[in-house]
Design a protein around this motif. Sequence first.
Motif, mmCIF file in Angstrom:
data_model
loop_
_atom_site.group_PDB
_atom_site.id
_atom_site.type_symbol
_atom_site.label_atom_id
_atom_site.label_comp_id
_atom_site.label_asym_id
_atom_site.label_seq_id
_atom_site.Cartn_x
_atom_site.Cartn_y
_atom_site.Cartn_z
ATOM 1 N N ASP A 15 29.059 12.232 -1.261
ATOM 2 C CA ASP A 15 29.918 11.769 -0.168
ATOM 3 C C ASP A 15 30.350 12.945 0.705
ATOM 4 O O ASP A 15 30.281 12.886 1.941
ATOM 5 C CB ASP A 15 31.175 11.090 -0.720
ATOM 6 N N ARG A 16 30.808 14.014 0.053
ATOM 7 C CA ARG A 16 31.302 15.172 0.803
ATOM 8 C C ARG A 16 30.188 15.796 1.640
ATOM 9 O O ARG A 16 30.388 16.146 2.804
ATOM 10 C CB ARG A 16 31.912 16.190 -0.160
ATOM 11 N N LEU A 19 29.433 13.543 4.645
ATOM 12 C CA LEU A 19 30.476 13.594 5.671
ATOM 13 C C LEU A 19 30.412 14.901 6.459
ATOM 14 O O LEU A 19 30.560 14.908 7.689
ATOM 15 C CB LEU A 19 31.848 13.422 5.031
ATOM 16 N N ALA A 45 32.142 7.073 2.652
ATOM 17 C CA ALA A 45 32.350 6.952 4.094
ATOM 18 C C ALA A 45 33.074 5.670 4.469
ATOM 19 O O ALA A 45 33.617 5.561 5.574
ATOM 20 C CB ALA A 45 31.011 7.022 4.824
ATOM 21 N N GLY A 75 34.447 7.535 7.308
ATOM 22 C CA GLY A 75 33.354 8.021 8.143
ATOM 23 C C GLY A 75 33.696 7.983 9.619
ATOM 24 O O GLY A 75 33.437 8.942 10.362
ATOM 25 N N VAL A 78 36.369 10.719 10.390
ATOM 26 C CA VAL A 78 35.796 12.065 10.444
ATOM 27 C C VAL A 78 34.992 12.254 11.729
ATOM 28 O O VAL A 78 35.085 13.301 12.387
ATOM 29 C CB VAL A 78 34.931 12.333 9.199
ATOM 30 N N GLN A 79 34.226 11.253 12.112
ATOM 31 C CA GLN A 79 33.431 11.384 13.331
ATOM 32 C C GLN A 79 34.325 11.564 14.554
ATOM 33 O O GLN A 79 34.101 12.455 15.386
ATOM 34 C CB GLN A 79 32.535 10.164 13.507
#
Length: 201
Positions: A15-16, A19, A45, A75, A78-79
């Motif tokens: 996952d990390r 991302l 995410a 997700g 973060v985007q």
Amino acid sequence: MENHIIADPELTAADRAALLGMARATLAAHLAGRPLPPIPGVPGAWLKRGAFVTLYERGALRGCIGHIAADRELGSVVQEMAMAAARDDPRFAPVEPAELALIAVEISVLSEPVRLPMPVEPARIVVGRDGVIVRREQRIALLLPQVATEQGWGPEAFLAAACRKAGLLPDAWREPGTEVLAFQADVFGEPGEEEQGRRDG
């Protein structure tokens, strides 16, 4: 270099990595004016979490923007925050395309903030583990957990710094009407990310 302040039990290494890869690809697309990459299909995410994205250039802070509430999929947060850190941090000019190769990305995934009872006892805040949010009426400020460690602050200095960032007097955390919340963060960055600069969101 990765620097886990806490480990979110629901975020895996995959996952990390996904991302971070998406954040990097988002920066590249944003700076080039291209369509953004899709949200990765990894389970992490789609968890609802608050998060901050911090950008460094040669070890110096270049931008840091976040979303506190755990009301959106990680997700997407973060985007959006990757673009905002490159474009909207009022302390810096927007990141230029030529800088991309020099930029390192760090993500801080927030736990749910917990309100501390009044009067606030500084000893309840563990330096290096806890971040703080100070809120009074329309004024609010957040400091990530790693800031206190980097600055060499104890709990009281950490609280005072959060108050100043919110535009309050340094001792406002002691006063009725000021809300203090603590949270933790799972912090992970790209290889080569320098442990320098203030990560104060």
